[in-house]
Scaffold this motif. Structure first.
Motif, PDB file in Angstrom:
ATOM      1  N   ILE A  77       0.837  -1.196   0.000  1.00  0.00           N
ATOM      2  CA  ILE A  77       0.000   0.000   0.000  1.00  0.00           C
ATOM      3  C   ILE A  77       0.876   1.253   0.000  1.00  0.00           C
ATOM      4  N   TYR A  78       2.023   1.189   0.660  1.00  0.00           N
ATOM      5  CA  TYR A  78       2.960   2.324   0.659  1.00  0.00           C
ATOM      6  C   TYR A  78       3.499   2.571  -0.749  1.00  0.00           C
ATOM      7  N   GLN A  79       3.894   1.499  -1.436  1.00  0.00           N
ATOM      8  CA  GLN A  79       4.426   1.642  -2.794  1.00  0.00           C
ATOM      9  C   GLN A  79       3.375   2.158  -3.764  1.00  0.00           C
ATOM     10  N   LEU A  80       2.108   1.896  -3.487  1.00  0.00           N
ATOM     11  CA  LEU A  80       1.018   2.375  -4.331  1.00  0.00           C
ATOM     12  C   LEU A  80       0.610   3.807  -3.998  1.00  0.00           C
ATOM     13  N   GLY A  81       1.300   4.420  -3.018  1.00  0.00           N
ATOM     14  CA  GLY A  81       1.041   5.807  -2.676  1.00  0.00           C
ATOM     15  C   GLY A  81       0.135   5.995  -1.480  1.00  0.00           C
ATOM     16  N   GLY A  82      -0.327   4.888  -0.893  1.00  0.00           N
ATOM     17  CA  GLY A  82      -1.252   4.971   0.236  1.00  0.00           C
ATOM     18  C   GLY A  82      -0.573   4.689   1.570  1.00  0.00           C
ATOM     19  N   THR A  83      -1.395   4.514   2.577  1.00  0.00           N
ATOM     20  CA  THR A  83      -0.928   4.276   3.942  1.00  0.00           C
ATOM     21  C   THR A  83      -1.599   3.027   4.496  1.00  0.00           C
ATOM     22  N   GLY A  84      -0.846   2.225   5.232  1.00  0.00           N
ATOM     23  CA  GLY A  84      -1.402   1.050   5.882  1.00  0.00           C
ATOM     24  C   GLY A  84      -1.411   1.223   7.384  1.00  0.00           C
ATOM     25  N   LEU A  85      -2.526   0.893   8.011  1.00  0.00           N
ATOM     26  CA  LEU A  85      -2.644   0.967   9.469  1.00  0.00           C
ATOM     27  C   LEU A  85      -2.711  -0.449  10.031  1.00  0.00           C
ATOM     28  N   PHE A  86      -1.736  -0.820  10.868  1.00  0.00           N
ATOM     29  CA  PHE A  86      -1.716  -2.126  11.514  1.00  0.00           C
ATOM     30  C   PHE A  86      -2.643  -2.086  12.717  1.00  0.00           C
ATOM     31  N   LEU A  87      -3.659  -2.936  12.696  1.00  0.00           N
ATOM     32  CA  LEU A  87      -4.670  -2.952  13.744  1.00  0.00           C
ATOM     33  C   LEU A  87      -4.711  -4.338  14.371  1.00  0.00           C
ATOM     34  N   LYS A  88      -3.987  -4.525  15.461  1.00  0.00           N
ATOM     35  CA  LYS A  88      -4.052  -5.788  16.175  1.00  0.00           C
ATOM     36  C   LYS A  88      -5.399  -5.876  16.870  1.00  0.00           C
ATOM     37  N   SER A  89      -6.013  -7.048  16.808  1.00  0.00           N
ATOM     38  CA  SER A  89      -7.387  -7.174  17.319  1.00  0.00           C
ATOM     39  C   SER A  89      -7.490  -6.767  18.790  1.00  0.00           C
ATOM     40  N   ASP A  90      -6.436  -6.991  19.563  1.00  0.00           N
ATOM     41  CA  ASP A  90      -6.466  -6.625  20.984  1.00  0.00           C
ATOM     42  C   ASP A  90      -6.399  -5.123  21.192  1.00  0.00           C
ATOM     43  N   ASP A  91      -5.971  -4.404  20.155  1.00  0.00           N
ATOM     44  CA  ASP A  91      -5.808  -2.953  20.280  1.00  0.00           C
ATOM     45  C   ASP A  91      -7.038  -2.169  19.831  1.00  0.00           C
ATOM     46  N   ILE A  92      -8.005  -2.857  19.226  1.00  0.00           N
ATOM     47  CA  ILE A  92      -9.236  -2.187  18.806  1.00  0.00           C
ATOM     48  C   ILE A  92     -10.420  -2.858  19.501  1.00  0.00           C
ATOM     49  N   GLN A  93     -11.566  -2.236  19.413  1.00  0.00           N
ATOM     50  CA  GLN A  93     -12.703  -2.697  20.210  1.00  0.00           C
ATOM     51  C   GLN A  93     -13.275  -4.044  19.758  1.00  0.00           C
ATOM     52  N   ILE A  94     -12.951  -4.467  18.530  1.00  0.00           N
ATOM     53  CA  ILE A  94     -13.441  -5.770  18.074  1.00  0.00           C
ATOM     54  C   ILE A  94     -12.860  -6.883  18.946  1.00  0.00           C
ATOM     55  N   GLY A  95     -11.682  -6.619  19.545  1.00  0.00           N
ATOM     56  CA  GLY A  95     -11.072  -7.591  20.450  1.00  0.00           C
ATOM     57  C   GLY A  95     -11.651  -7.539  21.847  1.00  0.00           C
ATOM     58  N   ARG A  96     -12.522  -6.587  22.086  1.00  0.00           N
ATOM     59  CA  ARG A  96     -13.153  -6.451  23.407  1.00  0.00           C
ATOM     60  C   ARG A  96     -14.661  -6.660  23.325  1.00  0.00           C
ATOM     61  N   GLY A  97     -15.103  -7.255  22.236  1.00  0.00           N
ATOM     62  CA  GLY A  97     -16.510  -7.620  22.157  1.00  0.00           C
ATOM     63  C   GLY A  97     -17.390  -6.695  21.356  1.00  0.00           C
ATOM     64  N   GLU A  98     -16.839  -5.662  20.713  1.00  0.00           N
ATOM     65  CA  GLU A  98     -17.673  -4.804  19.872  1.00  0.00           C
ATOM     66  C   GLU A  98     -18.218  -5.620  18.701  1.00  0.00           C
ATOM     67  N   LEU A  99     -19.448  -5.367  18.337  1.00  0.00           N
ATOM     68  CA  LEU A  99     -20.048  -6.075  17.222  1.00  0.00           C
ATOM     69  C   LEU A  99     -19.244  -5.843  15.945  1.00  0.00           C
ATOM     70  N   ILE A 100     -19.077  -6.893  15.162  1.00  0.00           N
ATOM     71  CA  ILE A 100     -18.353  -6.764  13.900  1.00  0.00           C
ATOM     72  C   ILE A 100     -19.055  -5.756  12.992  1.00  0.00           C
ATOM     73  N   SER A 101     -20.382  -5.745  13.041  1.00  0.00           N
ATOM     74  CA  SER A 101     -21.136  -4.802  12.204  1.00  0.00           C
ATOM     75  C   SER A 101     -20.820  -3.357  12.584  1.00  0.00           C
ATOM     76  N   ASP A 102     -20.672  -3.081  13.872  1.00  0.00           N
ATOM     77  CA  ASP A 102     -20.322  -1.730  14.309  1.00  0.00           C
ATOM     78  C   ASP A 102     -18.910  -1.360  13.848  1.00  0.00           C
ATOM     79  N   THR A 103     -17.980  -2.288  14.038  1.00  0.00           N
ATOM     80  CA  THR A 103     -16.600  -2.044  13.607  1.00  0.00           C
ATOM     81  C   THR A 103     -16.550  -1.765  12.108  1.00  0.00           C
ATOM     82  N   ALA A 104     -17.286  -2.554  11.325  1.00  0.00           N
ATOM     83  CA  ALA A 104     -17.293  -2.405   9.867  1.00  0.00           C
ATOM     84  C   ALA A 104     -17.799  -1.022   9.469  1.00  0.00           C
ATOM     85  N   LYS A 105     -18.873  -0.575  10.090  1.00  0.00           N
ATOM     86  CA  LYS A 105     -19.452   0.716   9.737  1.00  0.00           C
ATOM     87  C   LYS A 105     -18.550   1.874  10.148  1.00  0.00           C
ATOM     88  N   VAL A 106     -17.919   1.760  11.316  1.00  0.00           N
ATOM     89  CA  VAL A 106     -17.016   2.814  11.777  1.00  0.00           C
ATOM     90  C   VAL A 106     -15.792   2.907  10.868  1.00  0.00           C
TER      91      VAL A 106
END
Length: 320
Positions: A77-106
């Protein structure tokens, strides 16, 4: 290499699509992705890199750790001119029980694409259902489509094409076997899976692959006989016997798969110019001997590098 004739139509078909399994893509669409992968690889080698994703951001969700998936997507993604964000599941709310649908929409409000590497295929499908941006399956326990896209690019490079090529996959009938059957059958390849009873591919996925093979005039077979599988093979492919999350089964699997090692004796039954493939990481002395995987006919590092190029093509097509 020129991009396929109906480039504009295929660009329109792929823009905004999800990439969850190769069964969702037809021969022309996969062919376009492979030609685009060859194009971006040539660009990188010549130093003339285009950046069609300038200003765009890919979110990369990891529930399973990775070397090749993380580095290839982040560098890509960097070589294509964009940016990549590494999101470990424990570091975002999906790892704490947030609904996948909520995570997807956000995340759809913040990002231009999502790559997820996780355990459950259902979770990837739920994420895609509720996201309004492309979702890429970086691996699940059921499928590994990004790996097989790179594998097909590699086979094209070393064999000059895909149609009629025979791939013998020896070992666990896992996500790799599933995606090889589906992608290979769609592209007219003959796929022979050799796995012990109890470890063979999912029956429904096998039936789907056989149906695709019938359309293309090729063959998909599943056997418990590795010697039968490698007869006249152009490619011999293997994977670890115990995948991530199956570590407690390691000792049992070593016994079950003892006769499924890719070694000199087994490889002698294939075509003389057969190449050796492995999606890595490899356990030398278990599923494959060191002399084979490190020998002259091994293309494992060419295969690993092509993860970068195939995924750059994929991101360009879906997010561009």
């Amino acid at each position: 290499m020129g991009i396929v004739a109906n480039k504009v139509t295929l660009e329109q078909q792929l823009a905004g699509r999800d990439f969850l399994t190769l069964a969702d893509y037809n021969k022309e669409e996969i062919g376009y992705l492979l030609e685009l992968a060859a194009h971006v690889k040539q660009q990188k080698q010549s130093g003339n890199i285009e950046q069609p994703l300038k200003g765009k951001t890919l979110g990369m969700i990891f529930e399973k750790s990775s070397t090749r998936t993380r580095v290839s997507f982040e560098a890509g993604i960097y070589q294509l001119g964009g940016t990549g964000l590494f999101l470990k599941s424990d570091d975002i709310q999906i790892g704490r029980g947030e609904l996948i649908s909520d995570t997807a929409k956000v995340l759809s409000g913040y990002l231009d694409g999502i790559m997820i590497r996780t355990y459950s295929q259902k979770d990837v499908e739920a994420l895609a259902k509720h996201a309004s941006i492309p979702v890429i399956n970086g691996l699940t326990d059921t499928y590994h489509p990004c790996q097989v896209l790179a594998d097909m690019q590699t086979i094209q490079e070393v064999k000059g094409g895909l149609k009629g090529i025979k791939v013998a996959y020896i070992g666990d009938g896992n996500n790799m076997a599933h995606s090889l059957m589906l992608g290979g059958a769609t592209m007219g390849m003959n796929i022979s899976i050799a796995a012990p009873e109890g470890y063979q591919p999912d029956e429904a996925i096998t039936e789907k692959a056989m149906s695709l093979a019938g359309v293309e005039g090729c063959k998909v077979e599943v056997t418990d006989n590795p010697e039968q599988a490698v007869q006249q093979a152009d490619v011999i492919y293997t994977d670890v016997w115990a995948s991530m999350g199956q570590e407690s089964e390691q000792t049992l699997r070593e016994k079950k798969f003892a006769d499924y090692q890719v070694n000199k004796e087994l490889c002698s039954l294939a075509k003389k110019d057969a190449v050796i493939m492995h999606c890595l990481p490899a356990h030398r002395g278990e599923e494959v001997t060191a002399d084979i995987i490190d020998g002259e006919q091994s293309v494992i590092f060419q295969q690993a590098e092509n993860r970068l190029h195939a995924q750059k093509a994929l991101m360009t097509a879906l997010m561009g």
